[in-house]
Design a protein around this motif. Structure first.
Motif, PDB file in Angstrom:
ATOM      1  N   SER A  21       0.828  -1.211   0.000  1.00 15.42           N
ATOM      2  CA  SER A  21       0.000   0.000   0.000  1.00 15.42           C
ATOM      3  C   SER A  21       0.856   1.252   0.000  1.00 15.42           C
ATOM      4  CB  SER A  21      -0.935   0.005   1.215  1.00 15.42           C
ATOM      5  OG  SER A  21      -1.872  -1.032   1.115  1.00 15.42           O
ATOM      6  N   SER A  25       1.167   4.161  -2.761  1.00 17.91           N
ATOM      7  CA  SER A  25       0.979   5.551  -2.363  1.00 17.91           C
ATOM      8  C   SER A  25       2.109   6.422  -2.904  1.00 17.91           C
ATOM      9  CB  SER A  25       0.924   5.660  -0.837  1.00 17.91           C
ATOM     10  OG  SER A  25       0.875   7.019  -0.442  1.00 17.91           O
ATOM     11  N   PHE A  40      -4.167   5.149  -0.545  1.00 19.07           N
ATOM     12  CA  PHE A  40      -3.282   4.015  -0.290  1.00 19.07           C
ATOM     13  C   PHE A  40      -2.640   4.106   1.096  1.00 19.07           C
ATOM     14  CE2 PHE A  40      -3.138   3.369  -5.023  1.00 19.07           C
ATOM     15  CZ  PHE A  40      -3.707   2.108  -4.999  1.00 19.07           C
ATOM     16  N   PHE A  43      -5.172   2.766   3.359  1.00 18.64           N
ATOM     17  CA  PHE A  43      -5.181   1.295   3.288  1.00 18.64           C
ATOM     18  C   PHE A  43      -4.087   0.734   4.185  1.00 18.64           C
ATOM     19  CE2 PHE A  43      -6.919   0.958  -1.358  1.00 18.64           C
ATOM     20  CZ  PHE A  43      -8.187   1.255  -0.909  1.00 18.64           C
ATOM     21  N   ALA A  44      -2.896   1.317   4.117  1.00 19.81           N
ATOM     22  CA  ALA A  44      -1.779   0.854   4.945  1.00 19.81           C
ATOM     23  C   ALA A  44      -2.126   0.980   6.423  1.00 19.81           C
ATOM     24  CB  ALA A  44      -0.507   1.643   4.619  1.00 19.81           C
TER      25      ALA A  44
END
Length: 76
Positions: A21, A25, A40, A43-44
């Motif tokens: 992720s 990003s 992203f 998401f991480a």
């Protein structure tokens, strides 16, 4: 089919997802797409939150901080 995960397997999976992720990003950021880069990063961070919840109470020393630090953008 039942799957039993070890702490190590959960942690390794979280690390892979966080790294992936964050790489996505950084790529989006390099392409000027700050919205996608932020998505992203989220998401991480979400992967870290999931890992933190699943492993709460049996984390190895330093893992929480190490994985959380992986979610920090190196280029904002």
């Amino acid at each position: 089919m039942k799957k039993t995960w070890t702490y190590q397997e959960i942690t390794e999976s979280a690390i892979r997802l966080i790294r992936s992720s964050m790489q996505l990003s950084e790529k989006a950021s390099a392409n000027g797409d700050t919205d996608l880069a932020g998505t992203f990063r989220q998401f991480a961070f979400g992967n870290w939150c999931c890992w933190n919840t699943l492993t709460s109470g049996w984390q190895e020393p330093g893992d929480c901080e190490r994985l959380e630090s992986m979610t920090k953008a190196t280029h904002a």
